[in-house]
Design a protein around this motif. Structure first.
Motif, PDB file in Angstrom:
ATOM      1  N   ASP A  97       0.968  -1.412   0.417  1.00 37.59           N
ATOM      2  CA  ASP A  97       0.259  -0.594   0.156  1.00 37.59           C
ATOM      3  C   ASP A  97       1.023   1.199   0.033  1.00 37.59           C
ATOM      4  O   ASP A  97       1.353   0.853   0.653  1.00 37.59           O
ATOM      5  CB  ASP A  97      -0.948   0.163   1.751  1.00 37.59           C
ATOM      6  CG  ASP A  97      -2.077  -1.357   1.191  1.00 37.59           C
ATOM      7  OD1 ASP A  97      -2.159  -1.533  -0.357  1.00 37.59           O
ATOM      8  OD2 ASP A  97      -2.332  -1.609   1.655  1.00 37.59           O
ATOM      9  N   THR A  98       0.350   2.340  -0.895  1.00 37.79           N
ATOM     10  CA  THR A  98       1.656   3.422  -0.935  1.00 37.79           C
ATOM     11  C   THR A  98       0.403   4.811  -0.267  1.00 37.79           C
ATOM     12  O   THR A  98      -0.913   4.741  -0.855  1.00 37.79           O
ATOM     13  CB  THR A  98       1.959   3.429  -2.034  1.00 37.79           C
ATOM     14  OG1 THR A  98       0.843   3.716  -3.521  1.00 37.79           O
ATOM     15  CG2 THR A  98       2.749   2.421  -2.916  1.00 37.79           C
ATOM     16  N   GLY A  99       1.370   5.407   0.148  1.00 34.24           N
ATOM     17  CA  GLY A  99       0.675   7.039   0.239  1.00 34.24           C
ATOM     18  C   GLY A  99       1.717   8.018  -0.088  1.00 34.24           C
ATOM     19  O   GLY A  99       2.624   7.578  -0.916  1.00 34.24           O
ATOM     20  N   GLU A 100       1.304   9.466   0.431  1.00 34.69           N
ATOM     21  CA  GLU A 100       1.611  10.626  -0.098  1.00 34.69           C
ATOM     22  C   GLU A 100       1.791  11.532   1.182  1.00 34.69           C
ATOM     23  O   GLU A 100       0.591  11.635   1.776  1.00 34.69           O
ATOM     24  CB  GLU A 100       1.122  11.209  -1.373  1.00 34.69           C
ATOM     25  CG  GLU A 100       2.449  11.755  -1.594  1.00 34.69           C
ATOM     26  CD  GLU A 100       1.545  12.809  -3.039  1.00 34.69           C
ATOM     27  OE1 GLU A 100       1.499  11.766  -4.091  1.00 34.69           O
ATOM     28  OE2 GLU A 100       1.278  13.478  -3.575  1.00 34.69           O
ATOM     29  N   ILE A 101       2.781  12.139   1.600  1.00 34.77           N
ATOM     30  CA  ILE A 101       2.400  12.956   2.818  1.00 34.77           C
ATOM     31  C   ILE A 101       3.610  14.414   2.222  1.00 34.77           C
ATOM     32  O   ILE A 101       4.072  14.399   1.199  1.00 34.77           O
ATOM     33  CB  ILE A 101       3.853  13.202   3.237  1.00 34.77           C
ATOM     34  CG1 ILE A 101       2.985  11.589   4.523  1.00 34.77           C
ATOM     35  CG2 ILE A 101       3.749  13.851   4.466  1.00 34.77           C
ATOM     36  CD1 ILE A 101       3.609  10.470   5.405  1.00 34.77           C
ATOM     37  N   SER A 102       2.285  15.851   1.607  1.00 37.33           N
ATOM     38  CA  SER A 102       3.351  16.989   1.143  1.00 37.33           C
ATOM     39  C   SER A 102       3.206  16.846   2.687  1.00 37.33           C
ATOM     40  O   SER A 102       2.281  17.826   3.377  1.00 37.33           O
ATOM     41  CB  SER A 102       2.179  17.548  -0.025  1.00 37.33           C
ATOM     42  OG  SER A 102       1.604  16.935  -0.664  1.00 37.33           O
ATOM     43  N   VAL A 103       4.225  18.274   2.485  1.00 34.50           N
ATOM     44  CA  VAL A 103       4.909  18.620   3.261  1.00 34.50           C
ATOM     45  C   VAL A 103       5.683  20.507   2.849  1.00 34.50           C
ATOM     46  O   VAL A 103       6.155  20.836   2.720  1.00 34.50           O
ATOM     47  CB  VAL A 103       6.512  18.389   3.969  1.00 34.50           C
ATOM     48  CG1 VAL A 103       7.071  19.373   5.448  1.00 34.50           C
ATOM     49  CG2 VAL A 103       6.187  16.760   4.431  1.00 34.50           C
ATOM     50  N   PHE A 104       5.139  21.511   3.799  1.00 31.23           N
ATOM     51  CA  PHE A 104       4.924  22.501   3.387  1.00 31.23           C
ATOM     52  C   PHE A 104       5.907  23.616   4.675  1.00 31.23           C
ATOM     53  O   PHE A 104       5.075  23.491   5.461  1.00 31.23           O
ATOM     54  CB  PHE A 104       3.498  23.278   3.395  1.00 31.23           C
ATOM     55  CG  PHE A 104       2.466  23.139   2.171  1.00 31.23           C
ATOM     56  CD1 PHE A 104       2.644  23.647   1.225  1.00 31.23           C
ATOM     57  CD2 PHE A 104       1.563  22.496   2.802  1.00 31.23           C
ATOM     58  CE1 PHE A 104       1.800  23.588   0.477  1.00 31.23           C
ATOM     59  CE2 PHE A 104       1.279  21.714   1.989  1.00 31.23           C
ATOM     60  CZ  PHE A 104       0.434  22.218   0.412  1.00 31.23           C
ATOM     61  N   LEU A 105       6.577  23.359   3.990  1.00 30.60           N
ATOM     62  CA  LEU A 105       7.573  24.229   5.076  1.00 30.60           C
ATOM     63  C   LEU A 105       8.227  25.392   5.464  1.00 30.60           C
ATOM     64  O   LEU A 105       8.969  25.758   4.223  1.00 30.60           O
ATOM     65  CB  LEU A 105       8.774  22.965   4.597  1.00 30.60           C
ATOM     66  CG  LEU A 105      10.507  23.274   5.753  1.00 30.60           C
ATOM     67  CD1 LEU A 105       9.869  23.174   7.561  1.00 30.60           C
ATOM     68  CD2 LEU A 105      11.215  22.443   5.199  1.00 30.60           C
ATOM     69  N   ALA A 106       8.241  25.926   6.340  1.00 26.65           N
ATOM     70  CA  ALA A 106       9.128  27.667   6.409  1.00 26.65           C
ATOM     71  C   ALA A 106       9.007  27.767   7.749  1.00 26.65           C
ATOM     72  O   ALA A 106       9.318  26.887   8.673  1.00 26.65           O
ATOM     73  CB  ALA A 106       7.048  28.526   5.756  1.00 26.65           C
ATOM     74  N   GLU A 107       9.765  29.371   7.590  1.00 28.56           N
ATOM     75  CA  GLU A 107      10.679  29.418   8.915  1.00 28.56           C
ATOM     76  C   GLU A 107       9.162  29.290  10.127  1.00 28.56           C
ATOM     77  O   GLU A 107      10.203  28.594  10.842  1.00 28.56           O
ATOM     78  CB  GLU A 107      10.548  30.807   8.824  1.00 28.56           C
ATOM     79  CG  GLU A 107      12.097  31.093   9.949  1.00 28.56           C
ATOM     80  CD  GLU A 107      12.648  32.436  10.331  1.00 28.56           C
ATOM     81  OE1 GLU A 107      13.082  33.266  11.112  1.00 28.56           O
ATOM     82  OE2 GLU A 107      12.240  32.893   9.347  1.00 28.56           O
ATOM     83  N   HIS A 108       8.227  29.828   9.756  1.00 32.73           N
ATOM     84  CA  HIS A 108       6.872  29.963  11.792  1.00 32.73           C
ATOM     85  C   HIS A 108       6.260  28.730  11.881  1.00 32.73           C
ATOM     86  O   HIS A 108       5.205  28.539  12.353  1.00 32.73           O
ATOM     87  CB  HIS A 108       6.490  30.885  11.644  1.00 32.73           C
ATOM     88  CG  HIS A 108       8.019  32.129  11.821  1.00 32.73           C
ATOM     89  ND1 HIS A 108       9.055  31.899  13.176  1.00 32.73           N
ATOM     90  CD2 HIS A 108       8.741  33.399  11.024  1.00 32.73           C
ATOM     91  CE1 HIS A 108       9.608  32.619  13.163  1.00 32.73           C
ATOM     92  NE2 HIS A 108       9.614  33.697  11.482  1.00 32.73           N
ATOM     93  N   PHE A 109       6.606  27.540  10.208  1.00 36.57           N
ATOM     94  CA  PHE A 109       4.919  26.850   9.967  1.00 36.57           C
ATOM     95  C   PHE A 109       6.078  25.666   9.232  1.00 36.57           C
ATOM     96  O   PHE A 109       6.021  25.750   8.613  1.00 36.57           O
ATOM     97  CB  PHE A 109       3.821  28.046   9.573  1.00 36.57           C
ATOM     98  CG  PHE A 109       3.827  28.197   8.326  1.00 36.57           C
ATOM     99  CD1 PHE A 109       3.756  26.762   7.585  1.00 36.57           C
ATOM    100  CD2 PHE A 109       3.845  28.897   8.132  1.00 36.57           C
ATOM    101  CE1 PHE A 109       2.954  27.602   5.842  1.00 36.57           C
ATOM    102  CE2 PHE A 109       3.950  29.976   6.131  1.00 36.57           C
ATOM    103  CZ  PHE A 109       3.543  29.079   5.219  1.00 36.57           C
ATOM    104  N   VAL A 110       5.029  24.616   9.820  1.00 39.60           N
ATOM    105  CA  VAL A 110       4.871  23.267   8.990  1.00 39.60           C
ATOM    106  C   VAL A 110       3.558  22.698   8.926  1.00 39.60           C
ATOM    107  O   VAL A 110       3.685  22.539  10.074  1.00 39.60           O
ATOM    108  CB  VAL A 110       5.947  22.393   9.331  1.00 39.60           C
ATOM    109  CG1 VAL A 110       6.043  21.200   8.654  1.00 39.60           C
ATOM    110  CG2 VAL A 110       7.761  22.160   9.691  1.00 39.60           C
ATOM    111  N   ILE A 111       3.379  22.233   7.630  1.00 40.47           N
ATOM    112  CA  ILE A 111       1.819  21.711   6.950  1.00 40.47           C
ATOM    113  C   ILE A 111       1.883  20.526   6.519  1.00 40.47           C
ATOM    114  O   ILE A 111       3.064  20.604   5.371  1.00 40.47           O
ATOM    115  CB  ILE A 111       1.102  23.223   5.978  1.00 40.47           C
ATOM    116  CG1 ILE A 111       0.862  24.110   7.374  1.00 40.47           C
ATOM    117  CG2 ILE A 111      -0.179  22.083   6.274  1.00 40.47           C
ATOM    118  CD1 ILE A 111       0.046  25.310   6.185  1.00 40.47           C
ATOM    119  N   THR A 112       1.481  19.761   6.995  1.00 40.63           N
ATOM    120  CA  THR A 112       1.656  18.625   6.526  1.00 40.63           C
ATOM    121  C   THR A 112       0.573  17.096   6.165  1.00 40.63           C
ATOM    122  O   THR A 112      -0.609  17.317   6.787  1.00 40.63           O
ATOM    123  CB  THR A 112       2.530  17.215   7.267  1.00 40.63           C
ATOM    124  OG1 THR A 112       1.392  17.147   8.264  1.00 40.63           O
ATOM    125  CG2 THR A 112       3.955  17.972   7.471  1.00 40.63           C
TER     126      THR A 112
END
Length: 353
Positions: A97-112
């Motif tokens: 089974d496969t999946g995906e993780i998108s990581v928005f990386l900035a200095e003051h926040f991380v959104i996965t």
């Protein structure tokens, strides 16, 4: 769906539960960073997150699509989007089974943004929260925690694929035909897994460049990179091995098909012999079945009938015996090359004069 949203500062989490999005965006201005975790969010939910945190529209579109290869993208506002492929082996279905993780990386926040059931990140968050010295380095520490968990989850998949390939390999090289469909399926899974692993080397290597990662995290990222190199080599070897197994299985199928053809040829030979034996009898029956006056008038008794029938039976049998003996003693035809000429004589064979 928002799974967790927390504010981290001075190496520790600032509250117990999850905080609302507006409050999380406000806390970004107070120092530290916010980690927002989402699982398969809808378009409206992603649009709201984009508006609150000021994400680039193309980055949000990438987070909604499913990618075949990991990648990293840098945007003008300084936000970096890293897309990772995850994998998990299902023992019941014997599939990956496969999946995906998108990581928005900035200095003051991380959104996965997680897609698929094989993208759990609770372990990465809890492990990082137990490492305050790494949390103090900033939002880049979350990327290390995510990469470490994703790469560690690859090892069980490699081991299970090795087990499946070993079973198929043992079947084929024992001379037994293996299901070709199963071999194709395993090779497709190994190829998909390779697409998830190999491009990730470039993504991790990019984070190892000078100035892109805090110095405290570099040893940990190098460790992740080393593990990823090992997984990449093993997956590439699995693809090559499955190609060899497939070719060997085709060879086994050819051998079995030749055996079947030989058995069919032997059966046809026996049937031909039986038909040949009954051919003279058919001739005699057909001959005496004719209603010609000469034939009917010259058979005056049982002796004449027996003489004509025995002679009519023995003559075709004798002719058949002589013809088969001649064919057996006849030398095989000389092989010729593509131009119609006979091949040159081999060692020890006299040349014709």
């Amino acid at each position: 769906m928002i799974v967790d949203c927390a504010h981290y500062r001075d190496g520790r989490r600032q509250q117990e539960g999850s905080i609302p999005l507006e409050e999380a965006a406000a806390r970004c201005e107070r120092g530290g960073f916010v980690w927002l975790g989402m699982f398969e969010p809808g378009a409206e939910e992603l649009a709201r997150v984009r508006e609150i945190f000021g994400l680039h529209e193309l980055a949000v579109e990438d987070a909604q699509a499913f990618h075949l290869r990991p990648k990293a993208e840098q945007y003008e506002d300084g936000t970096e989007l890293i897309i990772l492929r995850t994998a998990r082996y299902d023992d019941e279905r014997e599939e990956v089974d496969t999946g995906e993780i998108s990581v928005f990386l900035a200095e003051h926040f991380v959104i996965t943004v997680r897609q698929g059931i094989a993208s759990e990140l609770a372990g990465a968050r809890s492990r990082l929260e137990r490492r305050p010295e790494l949390l103090r380095t900033g939002s880049a520490s979350t990327l290390w925690a995510i990469l470490d968990q994703v790469v560690d989850s690859y090892a069980p998949v490699v081991a299970e694929l090795d087990r499946d390939i070993g079973q198929i390999e043992a079947t084929v090289f024992s001379g037994t035909i293996a299901p070709t469909e199963r071999i194709y399926f395993l090779r497709r899974e190994a190829t998909d897994f390779y697409r998830a692993v190999h491009p990730l080397l470039a993504v991790v290597g990019r984070r190892l460049q000078p100035g892109r990662t805090p110095g405290e995290l570099l040893p940990y990222l190098r460790d992740v990179h080393d593990h990823l190199l090992l997984v990449n080599e093993e997956v590439a070897a699995q693809r090559d091995l499955l190609t060899t197994v497939l070719e060997a299985n085709i060879a086994v199928i050819s051998v079995e098909q030749n055996k079947i053809n030989l058995r069919q040829s032997a059966t046809m030979e026996r049937l031909t012999i039986v038909a040949t034996v009954f051919l003279p009898l058919s001739f005699v029956v057909g001959f005496f079945g004719q209603n010609f006056g000469w034939l009917v008038g010259h058979i005056s008794g049982f002796g004449a009938f027996l003489a004509l029938s025995v002679v009519g039976l023995l003559l075709p049998c004798l002719a058949l015996y002589l013809w088969l003996g001649h064919q057996r003693r006849r030398p095989p035809p000389q092989m010729q090359d593509g131009n119609g000429a006979a091949p040159p004589p081999g060692p020890g064979r006299p040349r014709p004069h």
